[in-house]
Design an enzyme around this catalytic site. Structure first.
Site, mmCIF file in Angstrom:
data_model
loop_
_atom_site.group_PDB
_atom_site.id
_atom_site.type_symbol
_atom_site.label_atom_id
_atom_site.label_comp_id
_atom_site.label_asym_id
_atom_site.label_seq_id
_atom_site.Cartn_x
_atom_site.Cartn_y
_atom_site.Cartn_z
ATOM 1 N N HIS A 81 32.342 31.094 80.007
ATOM 2 C CA HIS A 81 32.942 30.927 78.687
ATOM 3 C C HIS A 81 34.338 30.348 78.856
ATOM 4 C CE1 HIS A 81 29.816 33.980 78.292
ATOM 5 N NE2 HIS A 81 29.703 33.607 77.025
ATOM 6 N N ASP A 124 21.503 36.172 78.292
ATOM 7 C CA ASP A 124 22.575 35.468 77.596
ATOM 8 C C ASP A 124 23.901 36.213 77.691
ATOM 9 O OD1 ASP A 124 22.471 37.577 75.789
ATOM 10 O OD2 ASP A 124 21.593 36.397 74.159
ATOM 11 N N SER A 125 24.871 35.796 76.887
ATOM 12 C CA SER A 125 26.212 36.381 76.940
ATOM 13 C C SER A 125 26.217 37.869 76.621
ATOM 14 C CB SER A 125 27.137 35.651 75.965
ATOM 15 O OG SER A 125 27.191 34.272 76.252
#
Length: 209
Positions: A81, A124-125
């Site tokens: 990110h 995922d995140s």
């Protein structure tokens, strides 16, 4: 068999997206006024161009599926990110180890460019499973005498599904870049976004078997 069905489905739902990745759709004149000969000629040329892109897209998908030169294993490697676009308290909570795997088929065309169909699932995140699949294209360059060393730049078009979107299919059209040597490729994309949303670098390894 399940993977084959999944790839066929992804091929069908991805097909309408691909032509739009290379050109913008022209607006339609609904005024009802009489068109000039020049306008009619321009529309005819545009229609032929649209048909050309559509036919090329169908050909690339069909050729990749029916005459693939390799089967590929996908191993997700990293999600990052962008720290310039996120608050630290958010990135501290996000998962950046996208455990998972994937499968695909691919080929090199007469120009030496790469085409692939793939399906992949990863964490995922939020550490939830996220599947993604579709079609990928890369223009390939071989900057050294060793033809096994290749650089690629292109796009991927397909669909993904996320837990925080109730696993509703979401269309994606993203840039694609790679560094390859022989049967191993390191491919990556960047998901653009706004502050505290999107702006994620995602990369994976692809091994031809």
């Amino acid at each position: 068999m399940h993977l084959k069905r999944a790839l066929i489905t992804l091929s069908l739902i991805t097909l309408p997206i691909i032509p739009f990745s290379s050109y913008a759709v022209e607006s339609i004149n609904n005024t009802g006024s009489m068109e000039s000969p020049a306008s009619v000629a321009a529309d005819s040329t545009s229609n032929k161009q649209d048909e050309s892109w559509w036919q090329r897209s169908k050909h690339n998908l069909s050729a990749t599926w029916n005459t693939s030169q390799s089967h590929d294993i996908y191993i997700p490697a990293i999600t990052w990110h962008n720290r310039w676009t996120y608050d630290k308290e958010k990135t501290d909570k996000y998962n950046e180890r996208p455990w998972g795997a994937g499968y695909g088929v691919s080929r090199l065309d007469q120009d030496g460019d790469w085409h692939g169909l793939y399906i992949m699932a990863f964490k995922d995140s939020f550490n939830k499973w996220e599947p993604i699949g579709g079609y990928g294209y890369e223009k390939r360059w071989r900057p050294t005498h060793d033809q096994d060393f290749q650089l690629g730049l292109g796009f991927t078009a397909g669909f993904t599904m996320r837990d925080n979107w109730n696993y509703i299919p979401i269309p994606v059209l993203l840039p694609l870049a790679s560094i390859s040597y022989s049967k191993l490729s390191f491919q990556a994309t960047y998901i653009p976004g706004t502050y505290n949303n999107g702006n994620v670098f995602f990369a994976w390894f692809r091994w031809q078997i």
